[in-house]
Design a protein around this motif. Structure first.
Motif, PDB file in Angstrom:
ATOM      1  N   VAL A  20       0.840  -1.203   0.000  1.00 46.88           N
ATOM      2  CA  VAL A  20       0.000   0.000   0.000  1.00 46.88           C
ATOM      3  C   VAL A  20       0.875   1.254   0.000  1.00 46.88           C
ATOM      4  CG1 VAL A  20      -1.690   1.313   1.360  1.00 46.88           C
ATOM      5  CG2 VAL A  20      -1.855  -1.170   1.233  1.00 46.88           C
ATOM      6  N   ASP A  21       0.598   2.158  -0.923  1.00 45.22           N
ATOM      7  CA  ASP A  21       1.307   3.431  -0.951  1.00 45.22           C
ATOM      8  C   ASP A  21       0.714   4.326   0.137  1.00 45.22           C
ATOM      9  OD1 ASP A  21       2.282   5.997  -1.476  1.00 45.22           O
ATOM     10  OD2 ASP A  21       2.605   5.509  -3.590  1.00 45.22           O
ATOM     11  N   MET A  22       1.473   4.493   1.217  1.00 43.65           N
ATOM     12  CA  MET A  22       0.961   5.229   2.385  1.00 43.65           C
ATOM     13  C   MET A  22       0.714   6.699   2.047  1.00 43.65           C
ATOM     14  SD  MET A  22       1.469   2.947   4.917  1.00 43.65           S
ATOM     15  CE  MET A  22       2.006   3.550   6.503  1.00 43.65           C
ATOM     16  N   ARG A  23       1.510   7.234   1.135  1.00 42.66           N
ATOM     17  CA  ARG A  23       1.380   8.659   0.810  1.00 42.66           C
ATOM     18  C   ARG A  23       0.037   8.921   0.162  1.00 42.66           C
ATOM     19  NH1 ARG A  23       6.842   7.905  -2.382  1.00 42.66           N
ATOM     20  NH2 ARG A  23       5.512   6.172  -3.030  1.00 42.66           N
ATOM     21  N   GLU A  24      -0.396   7.995  -0.709  1.00 39.79           N
ATOM     22  CA  GLU A  24      -1.712   8.132  -1.354  1.00 39.79           C
ATOM     23  C   GLU A  24      -2.819   7.785  -0.362  1.00 39.79           C
ATOM     24  OE1 GLU A  24      -2.267   9.354  -4.367  1.00 39.79           O
ATOM     25  OE2 GLU A  24      -0.086   9.687  -4.460  1.00 39.79           O
ATOM     26  N   ASP A  58     -10.508   3.821   6.376  1.00 43.41           N
ATOM     27  CA  ASP A  58     -11.914   4.157   6.183  1.00 43.41           C
ATOM     28  C   ASP A  58     -12.144   4.387   4.689  1.00 43.41           C
ATOM     29  OD1 ASP A  58     -14.489   5.015   6.413  1.00 43.41           O
ATOM     30  OD2 ASP A  58     -14.012   6.948   7.338  1.00 43.41           O
ATOM     31  N   ASN A  59     -12.559   3.332   4.003  1.00 38.88           N
ATOM     32  CA  ASN A  59     -12.772   3.398   2.549  1.00 38.88           C
ATOM     33  C   ASN A  59     -11.539   3.901   1.799  1.00 38.88           C
ATOM     34  OD1 ASN A  59     -15.393   2.382   2.253  1.00 38.88           O
ATOM     35  ND2 ASN A  59     -16.252   4.331   2.974  1.00 38.88           N
ATOM     36  N   VAL A  60     -10.429   3.250   2.045  1.00 34.79           N
ATOM     37  CA  VAL A  60      -9.177   3.644   1.372  1.00 34.79           C
ATOM     38  C   VAL A  60      -9.061   2.867   0.061  1.00 34.79           C
ATOM     39  CG1 VAL A  60      -6.659   3.684   1.553  1.00 34.79           C
ATOM     40  CG2 VAL A  60      -8.062   4.113   3.580  1.00 34.79           C
TER      41      VAL A  60
END
Ligand SMILES: Cc1cc2nc3c(=O)[nH]c(=O)nc-3n(C[C@H](O)[C@H](O)[C@H](O)COP(=O)(O)OP(=O)(O)OC[C@H]3O[C@@H](n4cnc5c(N)ncnc54)[C@H](O)[C@@H]3O)c2cc1C
Length: 396
Positions: free
Chosen positions: A198-202, A227-229
């Motif tokens: 998972v790209d944490m920045r996005e 939450d709905n990522v």
């Protein structure tokens, strides 16, 4: 601690040059550096300079193959790096994930994913420091995790919560374990879970929230709320539903590496205990002359040496491509117990001064306790040994 002091109890060192280079780097980060970080708020308590220097020296890319920009060293060499970092009083846990979390991408990622991520992880341009497994309601029962990744067009949408995720605030990408098929629809407990990069920045821009946990050690550990990522479909590593197996594949290497850290931390504490036992004079004699002080130190040394042998055996078996679950778990168990024996011996030897921060005993003593709870507890290791190695019924 000087090189000579660090060598006090070491007479069987492999990779001597590597050890000396790592020691030289670590000498620049003495106790004062680590103690000062503990007084900082969560935003500034991470050892950024130390991790950057290890990255720049290429140590955290030790296990990445040369074709992807790493040094392609063996698991033993990686272990020696982390062991030496800890033996010098520095914190391996600040950066160990950058060394081994990429293993899942390396073993199960597509060629494209490997080419896209591994060279950047090797240079540190991309920080892969976070590994999201544990959840508040399921704990050790990992297969029952509840964080969901549901199909959404070409990608997935993530909802759920993780806890105790270390270094999430210092990671650009995170390896995340999430359920893609409800448990009721799965044949086996281990099915239906997938692994994502998972790209944490996005994700931070799209409903992911990271909250620091105030803990007894400076481990930069956090809670993460999803939450709905939305994440793209190509964030998935390997095949859908096989994530749990992929994670298990890397467990033995991880066990060897964290055991090497325990051995390094144990040496740090044991060296301190020996030095103080010889120097401190009470009742007109060095306290180390009393068996009440000398024997716990000798006992801890025996435990340390035997756990080191088991960890080296597990590591050698892993490198030879042999099944090493039993040995890696035995090594993890023994090294954590040896570390705690060294920590307790060091603490007792220092008397009241063990509590004084300037003696730098209590910091490693607190850190030492972690290895008896995480990443796997002694109970869960005994469950594994009892059932899978000794063939007794599953106890839970
Ligand atoms: C500082 C720190 C950093 C961490 N970093 C990470 C991280 O980066 N990523 C991540 O995913 N996780 C991380 N963890 C989580 C860690 O792996 C978990 O704490 C651990 O897996 C146990 O889960 P739990 O705390 O919920 O304990 P529980 O599962 O609630 O267990 C509590 C106690 O009961 C025992 N127990 C439970 N079930 C059984 C059984 N069947 N038989 C015998 N005993 C049992 C356990 O051994 C333990 O002693 C971290 C934890 C800490 C403290």
């Amino acid at each position: 601690m000087s090189n000579d002091e660090a060598k006090l109890i070491l007479d069987d060192e492999d990779f001597p040059e590597l050890r000396n280079e790592v020691r030289k780097l670590c000498e620049k980060y003495p106790a004062e550096y680590w103690l000062a970080l503990e007084d900082e708020p969560p935003e500034s308590s991470y050892p950024t300079e130390f991790v950057q220097e290890l990255t720049d020296a290429g140590y955290l890319a030790a296990l990445i193959p040369e074709e992807y920009g790493g040094s392609g060293l063996s698991l033993r060499a990686g272990s020696v790096i982390l062991e030496t970092v800890c033996e010098m009083g520095c914190q391996g846990s600040a950066c160990h994930a950058q060394m081994y979390t990429m293993g899942t991408v390396l073993r199960h990622g597509s060629d494209e994913q490997k080419k896209q991520y591994l060279p950047k992880i090797a240079t540190g341009e991309l920080r892969l420091q976070a590994f999201g497994v544990t959840e508040p309601t399921t704990g050790s029962d990992t297969t029952q995790l509840r964080t969901k990744a549901e199909r959404d067009g070409n990608g997935y949408v993530i909802n759920g919560q993780k806890v105790w995720i270390s270094r999430a605030g210092h990671s650009d990408v995170m390896l995340l374990l999430a359920r893609t098929t409800p448990t009721e629809e799965c044949e086996k407990r281990t099915d239906g879970v997938s692994v994502f990069l998972v790209d944490m920045r996005e994700a931070k821009k799209d409903g992911m929230e990271i909250k620091p946990i105030d803990a007894m050690i400076n481990h930069n550990t956090t809670e993460i709320f999803f939450d709905n990522v939305h994440i793209p479909g190509d964030a998935m590593i390997g095949e859908e539903g096989k994530g749990f197996r992929y994670i298990l594949d890397g467990m033995n290497a991880e066990r060897c590496l964290v055991s090497a850290e325990s051995i390094g931390n144990a040496r740090f504490l044991l060296n301190k205990a020996i030095k103080y036992a010889n120097e401190r004079v009470v009742f007109d004699r060095p306290i180390g002359q009393n068996q009440g002080i000398q024997f716990p130190i000798a006992d801890a040394y025996i435990k340390l040496q035997s756990s080191d042998l088991m960890v080296r055996k597990a590591t050698a078996m892993f490198e030879a491509g042999l099944r090493c679950g039993a040995e890696a778990n035995c090594g993890k168990y023994l090294s954590a117990e040896a570390l705690w024996a060294c920590a307790e011996a060091c603490f007792t030897t220092h008397g009241g001064f063990a509590f004084a921060k300037e003696y730098d005993v209590e910091r490693k003593w607190r850190e030492a306790r972690l290895s008896r709870n995480a990443p796997i507890s002694p109970n869960m290791i005994m469950n594994f040994i009892g059932q899978h190695v000794l063939g007794m019924p599953r106890s839970y």
